[in-house]
Design a protein around this motif. Structure first.
Motif, PDB file in Angstrom:
ATOM      1  N   GLU A  37       0.781  -1.061  -0.029  1.00  0.00           N
ATOM      2  CA  GLU A  37      -0.043   0.128  -0.024  1.00  0.00           C
ATOM      3  C   GLU A  37       0.845   1.186   0.192  1.00  0.00           C
ATOM      4  OE1 GLU A  37      -3.766  -2.058   2.638  1.00  0.00           O
ATOM      5  OE2 GLU A  37      -2.299  -0.635   3.543  1.00  0.00           O
ATOM      6  N   THR A  38       2.179   1.200  -0.052  1.00  0.00           N
ATOM      7  CA  THR A  38       2.884   2.384   0.073  1.00  0.00           C
ATOM      8  C   THR A  38       2.905   3.123  -1.059  1.00  0.00           C
ATOM      9  OG1 THR A  38       4.960   1.134  -0.705  1.00  0.00           O
ATOM     10  CG2 THR A  38       4.623   1.266   1.706  1.00  0.00           C
ATOM     11  N   LEU A  39       2.653   2.845  -2.169  1.00  0.00           N
ATOM     12  CA  LEU A  39       2.591   3.594  -3.652  1.00  0.00           C
ATOM     13  C   LEU A  39       1.423   4.559  -3.313  1.00  0.00           C
ATOM     14  CD1 LEU A  39       3.090   2.646  -7.053  1.00  0.00           C
ATOM     15  CD2 LEU A  39       1.180   3.700  -6.519  1.00  0.00           C
ATOM     16  N   ASP A  40       0.343   4.111  -2.901  1.00  0.00           N
ATOM     17  CA  ASP A  40      -0.726   4.920  -2.764  1.00  0.00           C
ATOM     18  C   ASP A  40      -0.597   5.864  -1.619  1.00  0.00           C
ATOM     19  OD1 ASP A  40      -2.417   3.836  -4.565  1.00  0.00           O
ATOM     20  OD2 ASP A  40      -3.011   2.338  -3.458  1.00  0.00           O
ATOM     21  N   ALA A  41       0.136   5.534  -0.623  1.00  0.00           N
ATOM     22  CA  ALA A  41       0.335   6.175   0.687  1.00  0.00           C
ATOM     23  C   ALA A  41       1.149   7.175   0.407  1.00  0.00           C
ATOM     24  CB  ALA A  41       0.894   5.592   1.740  1.00  0.00           C
ATOM     25  N   VAL A  42       2.232   7.196  -0.559  1.00  0.00           N
ATOM     26  CA  VAL A  42       3.286   8.222  -0.986  1.00  0.00           C
ATOM     27  C   VAL A  42       2.518   9.135  -1.886  1.00  0.00           C
ATOM     28  CG1 VAL A  42       5.355   8.655  -2.137  1.00  0.00           C
ATOM     29  CG2 VAL A  42       5.159   6.467  -0.708  1.00  0.00           C
ATOM     30  N   ALA A  43       1.618   8.669  -2.726  1.00  0.00           N
ATOM     31  CA  ALA A  43       0.997   9.424  -3.487  1.00  0.00           C
ATOM     32  C   ALA A  43       0.116  10.623  -2.955  1.00  0.00           C
ATOM     33  CB  ALA A  43       0.188   8.721  -4.777  1.00  0.00           C
ATOM     34  N   ALA A  44      -0.413  10.044  -1.790  1.00  0.00           N
ATOM     35  CA  ALA A  44      -1.450  10.775  -1.126  1.00  0.00           C
ATOM     36  C   ALA A  44      -0.709  11.784   0.129  1.00  0.00           C
ATOM     37  CB  ALA A  44      -2.352   9.808  -0.180  1.00  0.00           C
ATOM     38  N   GLY A  45       0.556  11.341   0.245  1.00  0.00           N
ATOM     39  CA  GLY A  45       1.408  12.336   1.275  1.00  0.00           C
ATOM     40  C   GLY A  45       1.392  11.732   2.615  1.00  0.00           C
ATOM     41  N   ILE A  46       0.816  10.547   2.652  1.00  0.00           N
ATOM     42  CA  ILE A  46       0.791  10.090   3.953  1.00  0.00           C
ATOM     43  C   ILE A  46       2.177   9.541   4.444  1.00  0.00           C
ATOM     44  CG2 ILE A  46       0.026   7.869   5.397  1.00  0.00           C
ATOM     45  CD1 ILE A  46      -2.390   8.101   3.494  1.00  0.00           C
ATOM     46  N   LEU A  47       2.866   9.021   3.254  1.00  0.00           N
ATOM     47  CA  LEU A  47       4.331   8.881   3.446  1.00  0.00           C
ATOM     48  C   LEU A  47       5.115   9.822   2.428  1.00  0.00           C
ATOM     49  CD1 LEU A  47       4.473   4.855   3.384  1.00  0.00           C
ATOM     50  CD2 LEU A  47       5.133   6.282   5.448  1.00  0.00           C
TER      51      LEU A  47
ATOM     52  N   GLY B  22       5.363   8.233 -12.398  1.00  0.00           N
ATOM     53  CA  GLY B  22       4.913   9.612 -12.422  1.00  0.00           C
ATOM     54  C   GLY B  22       3.357   9.756 -12.755  1.00  0.00           C
ATOM     55  N   SER B  23       2.891   8.577 -13.238  1.00  0.00           N
ATOM     56  CA  SER B  23       1.583   8.605 -13.420  1.00  0.00           C
ATOM     57  C   SER B  23       0.626   8.227 -12.261  1.00  0.00           C
ATOM     58  CB  SER B  23       0.853   7.346 -14.334  1.00  0.00           C
ATOM     59  OG  SER B  23       1.282   6.060 -13.891  1.00  0.00           O
ATOM     60  N   TYR B  24       1.378   7.754 -11.192  1.00  0.00           N
ATOM     61  CA  TYR B  24       0.719   7.564  -9.834  1.00  0.00           C
ATOM     62  C   TYR B  24       1.205   8.862  -9.101  1.00  0.00           C
ATOM     63  CZ  TYR B  24      -0.666   3.346 -11.555  1.00  0.00           C
ATOM     64  OH  TYR B  24      -1.436   2.488 -12.464  1.00  0.00           O
ATOM     65  N   GLY B  25       1.849   9.771  -9.262  1.00  0.00           N
ATOM     66  CA  GLY B  25       2.191  11.008  -8.481  1.00  0.00           C
ATOM     67  C   GLY B  25       3.368  10.857  -7.812  1.00  0.00           C
ATOM     68  N   LEU B  26       4.484   9.819  -8.132  1.00  0.00           N
ATOM     69  CA  LEU B  26       5.729   9.811  -7.353  1.00  0.00           C
ATOM     70  C   LEU B  26       7.011   9.945  -8.377  1.00  0.00           C
ATOM     71  CD1 LEU B  26       3.641   7.815  -5.954  1.00  0.00           C
ATOM     72  CD2 LEU B  26       5.617   6.240  -5.614  1.00  0.00           C
ATOM     73  N   HIS B  27       7.955  10.162  -7.970  1.00  0.00           N
ATOM     74  CA  HIS B  27       9.233  10.378  -8.695  1.00  0.00           C
ATOM     75  C   HIS B  27      10.204   9.267  -8.373  1.00  0.00           C
ATOM     76  CE1 HIS B  27      12.532  12.531 -10.434  1.00  0.00           C
ATOM     77  NE2 HIS B  27      13.011  12.139  -9.375  1.00  0.00           N
TER      78      HIS B  27
END
Length: 336
Positions: A71-81, A132-137
């Motif tokens: 679940e970390t990809l979604d958490a990073v995208a949301a700014g939780i991580l 990038g399509s999920y809001g990460l770098h």
């Protein structure tokens, strides 16, 4: 008066601390605390603090600290991580391209091959596009290394896999071994030792040689294949794209450079651990280490390619990964 002076001193100290530490990030790992790879990741955070002179503080959290490992990809995208250090195949359910680029079964014979593909063969650009399509770098890549193979029976090539009942995770790995004539079964890692010991399975896709040796697997399955031939996971270091974009260029460069140092430290450390474990195993008269020839590795890779093609048909990005990967391997003479 003394109380006021004490309060002012505290405020000055706090202001100084805040000024010295301009950025603070939380990255969650897919490894548990105490795992050697987690310790290498903590070493990266310490290196960042040192080289930035305290301007960047990164806290590495063990798996499951904030969210589950997948679940970390979604958490990073949301700014939780703020970021993550994990095997990119966890996101294969979002796009099969993640699974293909993270661990194309049979592709790599050593970490340097995979890293060169990422850094110089188009892999980095693919990871940037995917994340990038999920809001990460995508900052950079590392790997725990090439997995060995555990076996109770002698295995000197692809033909020897026929009829071998083995533990393998469902999906591409199991599919390729099935194509080689083996009979994969899906078992949790906690059951590998007892299943091998009781003869429930003859072989297992498990971990790197040093871990297998440390856990006694080579003792009960005395025909390990090393170096391995089937699995070398890509571990990504990535973070929230908006937070990355907000960093000054010199901070971005520092993070990229230190990830490269972390990568090399991890590879060197794990290789040294494998070599020490190999020497221990070879000194045991009951263990025979098998090293497949380049020809046998190429045969297994060819079986892997058939599975890569199936994955490529599942999404436009997976096809793009397949095309880039095979073009790189063709250029390097790995598909002849």
């Amino acid at each position: 008066m003394r109380l006021i002076q004490t309060a002012m001193t505290a405020m000055i100290l706090m202001a100084g601390t805040a000024g010295a530490q301009e950025y603070s990030f939380k990255f969650q790992s897919s490894d548990p605390a105490g795992n050697p790879n987690f310790e290498f990741q903590q070493g990266w955070a310490e290196l960042v603090a040192e080289k930035s002179e305290g301007a960047i503080a990164i806290e590495i959290l063990p798996v499951g600290s904030v969210v589950e490992y997948n679940e970390t990809l979604d958490a990073v995208a949301a700014g939780i991580l703020d970021g993550q250090i994990c095997d990119s195949s966890y996101w294969a359910g979002k796009d099969p391209a993640f699974g293909l680029i993270s661990n194309p079964v049979g592709a790599w014979s050593d970490p340097e091959q995979m890293i060169d593909f990422v850094e110089n063969g188009g892999g980095k650009e693919l990871m940037q596009e995917l994340l990038g399509s999920y809001g990460l770098h995508f900052i950079g890549v590392s790997t725990p290394g090439l997995e060995a193979f555990v076996s109770r029976v002698p295995l000197d090539g692809v033909d020897d896999l026929k009829g071998v009942k083995m533990r393998a995770p469902e999906g591409p790995v199991a599919n390729v071994f099935s194509a080689a004539g083996a009979s994969p079964v899906n078992l949790p890692s906690s059951e590998v030792y007892t299943s091998l010991d009781k003869g429930v399975v003859d072989a297992a896709d498990y971990s790197v040689f040093s871990v297998n040796q440390q856990q006694g697997l080579n003792g009960i399955a005395p025909h390990p294949v090393y170096p391995g031939f089937h699995s070398l996971p890509l571990v990504e270091v990535s973070m929230n794209k908006a937070k990355w974009d907000a960093l000054p260029d010199e901070m971005k460069a520092l993070l990229e450079e230190t990830v490269k140092e972390f990568q090399q430290t991890q590879i060197k450390g794990n290789r040294e651990a494998d070599e020490a474990a190999l020497a221990e195993a070879e000194a045991d008269p009951n263990i025979t280490v098998h090293n497949w020839s380049d020809e046998e590795r190429a045969k297994f890779r060819k079986l892997g390619m058939a599975e890569w093609e199936k994955i490529a048909s599942q999404s436009p990005m997976a096809q793009k990964v397949f095309d880039t990967l095979t073009a790189y391997m063709q250029e390097k003479g790995m598909l002849e």
